[in-house]
Design a protein around this motif. Structure first.
Motif, short mmCIF file in Angstrom:
data_model
loop_
_atom_site.label_atom_id
_atom_site.label_comp_id
_atom_site.label_asym_id
_atom_site.label_seq_id
_atom_site.Cartn_x
_atom_site.Cartn_y
_atom_site.Cartn_z
N VAL A 36 0.84 -1.20 0.00
CA VAL A 36 0.00 0.00 0.00
C VAL A 36 0.87 1.25 0.00
N ALA A 37 1.95 1.24 0.77
CA ALA A 37 2.85 2.39 0.81
C ALA A 37 3.51 2.63 -0.54
N VAL A 38 3.94 1.56 -1.20
CA VAL A 38 4.58 1.70 -2.52
C VAL A 38 3.59 2.23 -3.54
N VAL A 39 2.37 1.70 -3.54
CA VAL A 39 1.35 2.17 -4.48
C VAL A 39 1.03 3.64 -4.22
N PHE A 40 0.93 4.02 -2.96
CA PHE A 40 0.67 5.42 -2.63
C PHE A 40 1.80 6.32 -3.10
N LEU A 41 3.03 5.91 -2.87
CA LEU A 41 4.16 6.72 -3.31
C LEU A 41 4.23 6.82 -4.83
N LEU A 42 3.93 5.73 -5.53
CA LEU A 42 3.91 5.78 -7.00
C LEU A 42 2.79 6.66 -7.51
N TYR A 43 1.67 6.68 -6.80
CA TYR A 43 0.56 7.54 -7.19
C TYR A 43 0.90 9.01 -6.94
N LYS A 44 1.52 9.26 -5.81
CA LYS A 44 1.85 10.63 -5.44
C LYS A 44 3.01 11.18 -6.27
N PRO A 46 4.65 9.91 -9.53
CA PRO A 46 4.76 8.94 -10.63
C PRO A 46 6.14 9.01 -11.29
N PRO A 47 6.65 7.86 -11.71
CA PRO A 47 7.97 7.85 -12.35
C PRO A 47 7.91 8.47 -13.74
#
Length: 107
Positions: A36-44, A46-47
């Motif tokens: 969940v933390a990784v998905v949130f960071l990728l959403y916030k 984005p690469p």
């Protein structure tokens, strides 16, 4: 006063036990929490969306851009330029132009 001190000690013990229990129970949830933390960071963040610093173009480049814009504009569009040009050509068929009386018009 004695009672207030014992209440603080008991409250401290309860909070510490709750923290230990929470940490022990979270070991089952480490992987989902990490996901969940990784998905949130990728959403916030984005690469591939790096913000590049804005560079002001030189005077020569600005002049070129201005010249290209003014050269591309026409003073007044004519009637023929308003009509859309398609790369297709209509081929006239002979379906309705035959003079044969043998074939009925509707069948």
């Amino acid at each position: 006063m004695y009672r207030l001190r014992t209440q603080k000690i008991i409250l401290g013990i309860f909070i510490s036990l709750a923290a230990v229990g929470l940490l022990l129970n979270l070991q089952h949830y480490y992987i989902p929490l990490i996901i969940v933390a990784v998905v949130f960071l990728l959403y916030k963040f984005p690469p591939g969306t790096r913000r590049r610093p804005k560079v002001k173009p030189s005077r020569k480049t600005q002049a070129k851009i201005k010249a290209a814009r003014t050269a591309g504009m026409k003073a007044e569009p004519s009637q023929s330029s308003r009509k859309k040009r398609y790369p297709f050509q209509v081929i006239e068929g002979s379906k309705g132009k035959s003079e044969d009386e043998d074939m009925p018009k509707y069948h």
